[in-house]
Scaffold this motif. Structure first.
Motif, PDB file in Angstrom:
ATOM      1  N   GLY A  31       0.685  -1.032  -0.081  1.00 32.53           N
ATOM      2  CA  GLY A  31       0.048  -0.061   0.000  1.00 32.53           C
ATOM      3  C   GLY A  31       0.968   1.330   0.038  1.00 32.53           C
ATOM      4  O   GLY A  31       0.463   2.304  -0.139  1.00 32.53           O
ATOM      5  N   ASP A  32       2.156   1.166   0.118  1.00 35.93           N
ATOM      6  CA  ASP A  32       3.111   2.374  -0.018  1.00 35.93           C
ATOM      7  C   ASP A  32       3.390   2.796  -1.471  1.00 35.93           C
ATOM      8  O   ASP A  32       4.127   2.253  -1.967  1.00 35.93           O
ATOM      9  N   ARG A  33       2.641   3.468  -2.147  1.00 39.28           N
ATOM     10  CA  ARG A  33       2.817   3.919  -3.275  1.00 39.28           C
ATOM     11  C   ARG A  33       4.187   4.513  -3.593  1.00 39.28           C
ATOM     12  O   ARG A  33       4.820   4.520  -4.799  1.00 39.28           O
ATOM     13  N   ARG A  34       4.520   5.556  -2.583  1.00 36.35           N
ATOM     14  CA  ARG A  34       5.767   6.126  -2.728  1.00 36.35           C
ATOM     15  C   ARG A  34       6.902   5.140  -3.018  1.00 36.35           C
ATOM     16  O   ARG A  34       8.058   5.399  -3.741  1.00 36.35           O
ATOM     17  N   LEU A  35       7.050   4.325  -2.253  1.00 37.04           N
ATOM     18  CA  LEU A  35       7.931   3.211  -1.985  1.00 37.04           C
ATOM     19  C   LEU A  35       8.125   2.574  -3.392  1.00 37.04           C
ATOM     20  O   LEU A  35       9.147   2.226  -4.170  1.00 37.04           O
ATOM     21  N   LEU A  36       7.041   1.841  -3.796  1.00 42.47           N
ATOM     22  CA  LEU A  36       7.073   1.072  -4.988  1.00 42.47           C
ATOM     23  C   LEU A  36       7.158   1.887  -6.128  1.00 42.47           C
ATOM     24  O   LEU A  36       7.955   1.301  -7.075  1.00 42.47           O
ATOM     25  N   THR A  37       6.745   3.134  -6.165  1.00 37.93           N
ATOM     26  CA  THR A  37       6.996   4.039  -7.536  1.00 37.93           C
ATOM     27  C   THR A  37       8.263   4.173  -7.695  1.00 37.93           C
ATOM     28  O   THR A  37       8.976   4.149  -8.743  1.00 37.93           O
ATOM     29  N   THR A  38       8.976   4.735  -6.407  1.00 36.04           N
ATOM     30  CA  THR A  38      10.344   5.064  -6.457  1.00 36.04           C
ATOM     31  C   THR A  38      11.363   4.060  -6.952  1.00 36.04           C
ATOM     32  O   THR A  38      12.312   4.016  -7.505  1.00 36.04           O
ATOM     33  N   SER A  39      11.096   2.708  -6.340  1.00 39.97           N
ATOM     34  CA  SER A  39      11.726   1.563  -6.650  1.00 39.97           C
ATOM     35  C   SER A  39      11.667   1.142  -8.260  1.00 39.97           C
ATOM     36  O   SER A  39      12.549   0.995  -8.602  1.00 39.97           O
ATOM     37  N   LEU A  40      10.468   1.236  -8.577  1.00 39.76           N
ATOM     38  CA  LEU A  40      10.237   0.712 -10.140  1.00 39.76           C
ATOM     39  C   LEU A  40      11.104   1.945 -10.990  1.00 39.76           C
ATOM     40  O   LEU A  40      11.902   1.380 -11.937  1.00 39.76           O
ATOM     41  N   LEU A  85      19.183   6.267  -1.377  1.00 37.03           N
ATOM     42  CA  LEU A  85      18.914   6.367  -0.056  1.00 37.03           C
ATOM     43  C   LEU A  85      18.733   7.788   0.229  1.00 37.03           C
ATOM     44  O   LEU A  85      17.472   8.338   0.932  1.00 37.03           O
ATOM     45  N   ALA A  86      19.138   8.973  -0.406  1.00 35.86           N
ATOM     46  CA  ALA A  86      18.783  10.235  -0.145  1.00 35.86           C
ATOM     47  C   ALA A  86      17.354  10.596  -0.945  1.00 35.86           C
ATOM     48  O   ALA A  86      16.790  11.509  -0.279  1.00 35.86           O
ATOM     49  N   LEU A  87      17.067   9.913  -2.000  1.00 37.01           N
ATOM     50  CA  LEU A  87      15.638   9.924  -2.689  1.00 37.01           C
ATOM     51  C   LEU A  87      14.635   9.518  -1.676  1.00 37.01           C
ATOM     52  O   LEU A  87      13.508   9.964  -1.467  1.00 37.01           O
ATOM     53  N   GLY A  88      14.964   8.393  -1.126  1.00 45.36           N
ATOM     54  CA  GLY A  88      13.888   7.822  -0.141  1.00 45.36           C
ATOM     55  C   GLY A  88      13.688   8.661   1.092  1.00 45.36           C
ATOM     56  O   GLY A  88      12.491   8.856   1.534  1.00 45.36           O
ATOM     57  N   TYR A 118      13.865   5.559   7.781  1.00 48.28           N
ATOM     58  CA  TYR A 118      15.289   4.848   7.546  1.00 48.28           C
ATOM     59  C   TYR A 118      15.032   3.429   6.761  1.00 48.28           C
ATOM     60  O   TYR A 118      15.667   3.054   5.971  1.00 48.28           O
ATOM     61  N   GLU A 119      14.299   2.632   7.504  1.00 45.66           N
ATOM     62  CA  GLU A 119      14.054   1.454   7.483  1.00 45.66           C
ATOM     63  C   GLU A 119      13.939   1.021   5.700  1.00 45.66           C
ATOM     64  O   GLU A 119      14.535   0.341   5.015  1.00 45.66           O
ATOM     65  N   ARG A 120      12.938   1.866   5.229  1.00 45.55           N
ATOM     66  CA  ARG A 120      12.374   1.526   3.891  1.00 45.55           C
ATOM     67  C   ARG A 120      13.349   2.278   2.868  1.00 45.55           C
ATOM     68  O   ARG A 120      13.597   1.752   1.640  1.00 45.55           O
ATOM     69  N   ALA A 155      16.669   2.503   3.374  1.00 44.26           N
ATOM     70  CA  ALA A 155      17.719   1.541   3.400  1.00 44.26           C
ATOM     71  C   ALA A 155      17.335   0.537   2.211  1.00 44.26           C
ATOM     72  O   ALA A 155      18.150   0.056   1.387  1.00 44.26           O
ATOM     73  N   THR A 156      16.306  -0.192   2.431  1.00 42.38           N
ATOM     74  CA  THR A 156      15.914  -1.195   1.516  1.00 42.38           C
ATOM     75  C   THR A 156      15.841  -0.727  -0.071  1.00 42.38           C
ATOM     76  O   THR A 156      16.126  -1.454  -0.941  1.00 42.38           O
ATOM     77  N   LEU A 157      15.093   0.493  -0.081  1.00 43.15           N
ATOM     78  CA  LEU A 157      15.265   1.086  -1.445  1.00 43.15           C
ATOM     79  C   LEU A 157      16.623   1.232  -2.101  1.00 43.15           C
ATOM     80  O   LEU A 157      16.678   1.031  -2.991  1.00 43.15           O
ATOM     81  N   ALA A 158      17.673   1.632  -1.294  1.00 42.43           N
ATOM     82  CA  ALA A 158      18.946   2.053  -1.540  1.00 42.43           C
ATOM     83  C   ALA A 158      19.501   0.670  -2.077  1.00 42.43           C
ATOM     84  O   ALA A 158      20.292   0.525  -3.459  1.00 42.43           O
ATOM     85  N   PHE A 159      19.431  -0.636  -1.177  1.00 39.95           N
ATOM     86  CA  PHE A 159      20.178  -1.785  -1.367  1.00 39.95           C
ATOM     87  C   PHE A 159      19.372  -2.524  -2.595  1.00 39.95           C
ATOM     88  O   PHE A 159      20.244  -3.203  -3.473  1.00 39.95           O
ATOM     89  N   THR A 160      18.196  -2.330  -2.673  1.00 33.99           N
ATOM     90  CA  THR A 160      17.397  -2.970  -4.073  1.00 33.99           C
ATOM     91  C   THR A 160      17.862  -2.461  -5.334  1.00 33.99           C
ATOM     92  O   THR A 160      17.793  -3.124  -6.212  1.00 33.99           O
ATOM     93  N   ALA A 161      18.079  -1.064  -5.254  1.00 32.58           N
ATOM     94  CA  ALA A 161      18.352  -0.150  -6.437  1.00 32.58           C
ATOM     95  C   ALA A 161      19.884  -0.487  -6.889  1.00 32.58           C
ATOM     96  O   ALA A 161      20.195  -0.529  -7.972  1.00 32.58           O
TER      97      ALA A 161
END
Length: 368
Positions: free
Chosen positions: A92-101, A288-291, A298-300, A302-308
């Protein structure tokens, strides 16, 4: 390294303590163990006659069984820790999913393409190999980097699953675009990449599907049989260290497989390493900075940064070998990828933990 702030009580939790003090001996000296594993692998590959050929021979349908075993052992404990009942908070976190894609499927491949052409204009085989690495988005080892950096396990599982789906659907098309179409538009030499959807799906099914199903079933039936308290306090601490054991075993095998090639072509390895170092640094720090900029905790972030920043080196190596041959420059570039990625992302785990307090405050507020 998986301790997190006590966000439910609001009281200072393990995350407020100095990072080093709350680590186990195994975690505290992680960099030492990894460097030792790299050295053991290099020496073994260099000094033991026929070791690389023997390891390469232990394969089924192009999949190296030693590497597959190490990755499965590495990923299973982490995926067994995931709270699958919380995945809806991530989807349900559209910011996270959209940014990751955007990071994984637009910016990541484009950045590797640019760096490969900028820094390897005279080495077309290595350049092509690096572009393939950039197209293979991470679905395996990122799980452990995310866990070590105290990232969001549930978010990591969801983002890796999404990357897997996009990998099956988009990899071949992106390969055609970045190796043939875009260079043609820019007046640059073109290359071809022939890869089947099954080859990609096979990598996803083995390196993500097996440990994901095993982790899910372990949690479901373990909690059902003995309760969540027993599962979290008894079982997880017992199986948790096997993630690092699997990581170290995988590193030894990877370096042993290519020990001779790496030590006999140091200048080529250095040329390949330069764009990779730039790529990992730019993708990780930028993500990480974009997140943080889009309001993720922090937690998400960091996840965004490592998966990217991470890449699916198993797929990249398999594609390079299948398309260009095991002795090709493209295959060597694919192999150098994880050899640079492992120490760099280990270092970024520590950078991430250091930035947690500076960028997100003492208790690194959790995502919701």
């Amino acid at each position: 390294m998986s301790a997190t702030p006590d966000t439910e009580t609001g009281q200072p939790g393990p995350a407020d303590q100095p990072v080093v003090k709350k680590l186990s001996t195994l975690d505290r000296f992680l960099a030492v163990w990894i460097l030792a594993a790299m050295a053991v692998g290099l020496l073994a590959g260099r000094l033991i006659p026929g070791l690389g050929e023997a390891l390469n021979a232990i394969a089924v349908d192009g999949i190296s069984l030693p590497i597959a075993l190490g990755l499965l052992i590495m990923m299973y404990p982490v995926l067994a820790k995931v709270r699958y009942d919380r995945l809806d908070t991530v989807t349900g976190d559209r910011r996270l999913l959209t940014t990751s894609l955007i990071l994984n499927w637009v910016l990541g491949p484009a950045l590797m393409f640019a760096l490969a052409w900028l820094l390897l204009p005279d080495l077309p085989e290595y350049r092509t190999g690096l572009i393939i690495v950039g197209l293979a988005r991470c679905i395996a080892m990122v799980i452990i980097w995310n866990d070590l950096a105290c990232g969001d396990r549930e978010a990591g599982a969801v983002l890796v699953a999404i990357n897997s789906i996009f990998q099956v659907v988009a990899f071949a098309g992106l390969g055609w675009f970045y190796l043939s179409v875009l260079p043609g538009w820019l007046g640059l030499p073109q290359a071809d990449l022939n890869i089947s959807a099954w080859q990609i799906a096979k990598s996803v099914l083995i390196f993500l599907g097996i440990p994901l199903v095993a982790g899910y079933l372990t949690r479901r039936f373990g909690e059902k049989a003995k309760g969540r308290a027993w599962y979290e306090e008894k079982l997880i601490p017992r199986i948790g260290p096997f993630a690092l054991y699997g990581l170290l075993f995988t590193i030894v095998v990877l370096f042993a497989l290519q020990g001779d090639a790496i030590t006999s072509q140091p200048l080529d390895v250095a040329r390949i390493a330069l764009p990779l170092l730039a790529y990992f640094a730019i993708m990780w720090l930028g993500s990480l900075a974009l997140g943080r900029a889009v309001g993720l905790g922090y937690e998400r972030s960091a996840t965004l940064a490592f998966t990217a920043a991470g890449n699916n080196f198993e797929l990249a190596i398999a594609v390079a070998i299948a398309t260009f041959g095991v002795t090709s420059g493209q295959a060597l570039a694919g192999v150098v990828g994880p050899l640079i990625e492992v120490p760099v992302l280990v270092a970024l785990v520590y950078v991430s933990l250091a930035l947690r307090k500076r960028w997100w405050g003492a208790r690194a507020a959790a995502d919701h």
